[in-house]
Design an enzyme around this catalytic site. Sequence first.
Site, PDB file in Angstrom:
ATOM      1  N   PHE A 137       0.817  -1.219   0.000  1.00 52.04           N
ATOM      2  CA  PHE A 137       0.000   0.000   0.000  1.00 52.04           C
ATOM      3  C   PHE A 137       0.848   1.266   0.000  1.00 52.04           C
ATOM      4  O   PHE A 137       0.386   2.329   0.399  1.00 52.04           O
ATOM      5  CB  PHE A 137      -0.992   0.001   1.173  1.00 52.04           C
ATOM      6  N   ILE A 170      -8.535  -4.661 -19.322  1.00 48.83           N
ATOM      7  CA  ILE A 170      -8.519  -5.469 -18.102  1.00 48.83           C
ATOM      8  C   ILE A 170      -7.767  -6.760 -18.410  1.00 48.83           C
ATOM      9  O   ILE A 170      -8.183  -7.536 -19.273  1.00 48.83           O
ATOM     10  CB  ILE A 170      -9.973  -5.781 -17.654  1.00 48.83           C
ATOM     11  N   PRO A 198     -10.059 -10.150 -15.206  1.00 50.87           N
ATOM     12  CA  PRO A 198     -11.257  -9.587 -14.564  1.00 50.87           C
ATOM     13  C   PRO A 198     -11.439 -10.040 -13.112  1.00 50.87           C
ATOM     14  O   PRO A 198     -11.931  -9.280 -12.281  1.00 50.87           O
ATOM     15  CB  PRO A 198     -12.407 -10.102 -15.432  1.00 50.87           C
ATOM     16  N   LYS A 256      -4.733   0.942 -17.812  1.00 48.18           N
ATOM     17  CA  LYS A 256      -4.702   2.160 -16.990  1.00 48.18           C
ATOM     18  C   LYS A 256      -4.377   1.891 -15.513  1.00 48.18           C
ATOM     19  O   LYS A 256      -3.960   2.801 -14.820  1.00 48.18           O
ATOM     20  CB  LYS A 256      -6.044   2.875 -17.079  1.00 48.18           C
ATOM     21  N   VAL A 280      -5.655  -0.273 -11.743  1.00 48.09           N
ATOM     22  CA  VAL A 280      -6.858  -0.301 -10.907  1.00 48.09           C
ATOM     23  C   VAL A 280      -6.549  -0.338  -9.412  1.00 48.09           C
ATOM     24  O   VAL A 280      -7.455  -0.462  -8.601  1.00 48.09           O
ATOM     25  CB  VAL A 280      -7.742  -1.525 -11.244  1.00 48.09           C
ATOM     26  N   GLU A 321      -5.615   1.793  -7.108  1.00 49.88           N
ATOM     27  CA  GLU A 321      -5.945   2.856  -6.162  1.00 49.88           C
ATOM     28  C   GLU A 321      -7.293   3.518  -6.407  1.00 49.88           C
ATOM     29  O   GLU A 321      -7.878   4.103  -5.492  1.00 49.88           O
ATOM     30  CB  GLU A 321      -4.818   3.907  -6.193  1.00 49.88           C
TER      31      GLU A 321
END
Lengths: 165, 755
Positions: free
Chosen positions: B251, B642, B645, B714, B716, B718
Amino acid sequence: MNHSISLTINGVLREVALADPRVTLLDLLRERLDLTGTKKGCDRGQCGACTILVDGRRINSCLALALSHDGAEITTIEGVARGDQLHPVQAAFIAHDGFQCGFCTPGQIMSAIGLIEEGQAGDDPERVRECMSGNLCRCGAYSGITEAVLEAHANMTAAKQRRSA
Amino acid sequence: MTPEINLTRDPAHLRHGSSIGQPLTRTDGVLKVTGKARYAADNHPPGMLYAVIATSCIARGRVKSLDVAAAKRHPGVVDVMTPAHKPELAEDPDAKGNPFAFRMELLQSDEVRYANQAIAVVIAETLEAATEGAALLSPRYQVEIARVGLDAGEPYAPPVVGIGNPAEVVHGEIDAGFAAASKLTDATYETPAQYHNAMEPHAIVAVWDGDKLFLDTPSQGMAIAQGRIGGLLGIPPGNIHINSPFLGGGFGSKGLVSGPQMLGIMAARLVGRPVNLVLRRSQMYGPVGHRASTRQRLRLGADDAGVLTVIDHHARITTSSFDDFYEPAADASHTLYASPAIRTAHEAVRVDTGTPLFMRAPGEATGSIALESAIDEMAFACGIDPLDFRLRNYAEVEPTTGKPFSSKALRQCYARGAERFGWARRPLAPRQMRDENGFLVGWGMGTATFPALMFQGNARAVIRADGSGVMESGAHDMGQGAWTALTQISADALGLDLGEITFRSGTSDLPDAGIAGGSAHTATVGAAIHNAGAAVIARLAELATPDERSPLFGAGNAGVVARQGRLHRRDDETRSESYAEILARAGLAEIDASGTGAADPAAQSHYAMHAHGAVFAEVKVDPELGQIRATRLVGAFAAGRIINPRLVQSQLFGGMIWGLSFALHEEAVMDHRSGRILNANLAEYHVPVNADVPPMDVITVDEHDPHVNALGIKGVGEIGITGSAGAVANAVWHATGIRVRRFPIRIEELVTGLS
């Protein structure tokens, strides 16, 4: 000061010599018996990563002194699968993506196995969520965890019925 | 439908993907459910000792004395590392070589700059002895008054915020924007300090062999860590081998090597034996970063049609007394809503804490909850439904730069999320809905956004004589699923099935994969893998096409297609040859090639690149007790291609849970007298448990983006937090009519207003 205890760990009886009475069950497993699947997340009984089964009951092994469990029967994550065949709870965690980083996963799985044995949640998702709430998952895999427990419960119940039929 | 990878920069090697887009389960799944995944602290090299850090219980001052003798007398204690007794460093840990070489406390002095700072390290034969030894040090302090909170000192303008962003940005005429407004809102929101609290505490097992160093330690950026560690120790980075196959969560807190990890290395140096050092949970509240607290004032103006005329977003943020990291909270207002005038500005206050750092969506998360709350307040002031208001202020181009978006399917996100949630039935006024038990029900929404970033990473591709493939990249799996997603990309990049390739990752001797952060790892390393695959396929083609014995002879101009272990002539797919045959004829055991993934500066200068989403939340509030339960969350996200998925859904769920946590749960509570954190543990620092998390629904909206990178990814990791936090907060307002502007929202702030 030497203390000796015997533990049945994952079905194997082990004599354990303890030179130090302060050793917790968690540290015994991880640091002395090379059973590192059980994880330490907080060492204070707050996160559940160290959940194991002692005499069939799920406990936080970080809060249990090894010496006080002489003679106990212990199941850890390493003792759950049968060879290459995963336990239904393990398989369901993979299928439902009930983990991300995997660090809380051994504790979640042991807790789920304990919960299903206890029979106090059944197929009620609300009860599963409540009864699995002693096991934190910071990645937030809770949806998958709940689905996995429900599916494993259903599969194990069906298998039990087939056996008794 | 099978997705197709188009090698846009090299059309001679058009290939068809078969693994990308598949909802595969995790390739590391069996290891993780059987306890066989080996995390850093699971390693026990022979002769290993245990190191335990003694930490300061004051937040500012000096250590006057340590009872080293008492610690050393304890059976099993081998040594005690203190400022007076430690290995020499080649570099001052307070030197600022670059903005991201954060200062660390490596026992360089007796100064205490925050609570939980390391003041000594006890090394012993057992963990129990080291722990007891640390307790026996009984430090005495010279205490100074700690500076705590957002009003602790004189605010100043930081030089930059985040990663080199300007602290102030002005677009358009702010005064004119206010003058044009017929409705004004002016509200101030506060967000608390938050701590990453990955389930795996920071850990290191350090083994020295001469001037070579072997480390088991979780890292989101192994090459950066090698550089930093090598600099501090005065050894070449190449002498440092880092093993980090699994991170128990990161994180952001494992992005840069931390002080405690360095202390473990120093302890091993001091005693000349392998050393294990694992932080206690309470010790993670200080030296390994946190999300800074913020106070954000948002002044919005809108005209009679509910169209924004101005967004003025000002953020006060905290940083440490001794280093600079500035949470770019106000920057959230740069991209989301169209407005002729936008101003964002930051000011900072120094406090006695560890230095704040990147924490999942740094800036975006803090800014989003304030902005989405403010938008909700303005929508209500205008008498307009919050979704309708957002659509009226939809940004067709990036507001502050005027750049077109590389792709933006936010309208579809709004529409599909709202439909799934049933948003159309929402009453405009608050406190209109109750459930069958008499609980107040509220519905809220927020817009999600996160930039589509690319860093730099490398990969190496190999085709072996038997036709199988290997892909190598020192990537980092902290739970996001890099092992799996990058394996899928590797298979397609090599034109092989998953079973025919080996993906190697997680160690520092592999090609540098950059940093796993900024939601950019899959895009960056994916692009590197894609390019490495293309390069090795090109080498195969170079072997075959000039060779008269190959069915591909003469295909050089038309090109070849790589698929399922064979090269096919593009102009006649019946003519093909297997990788193994090509290599056998060439007499090669294997061929390899490398590839790099990085941002395309031309594309970046032309386009604004962001992922988007819309989150809808339902909460129920007990009208007498004020207890809040989130009962439903629906998120619709558009984030380019994606790769997997199943894993993407998990990432988005996780982010949404962090958003829920931001709104309702987590907060580090500071003792203003001592400067200590009162709840530095997992019982009192509330992270959501399973029962806190409602049924959730994630929709991914198809988005084809030809500009962000070769694969159209692109990221995912955050975005799920953004939008979600505001949606939950807005739902609490809608349930109760009470607008709480200090997060997390607490029962006590509702209960007085409800009665």
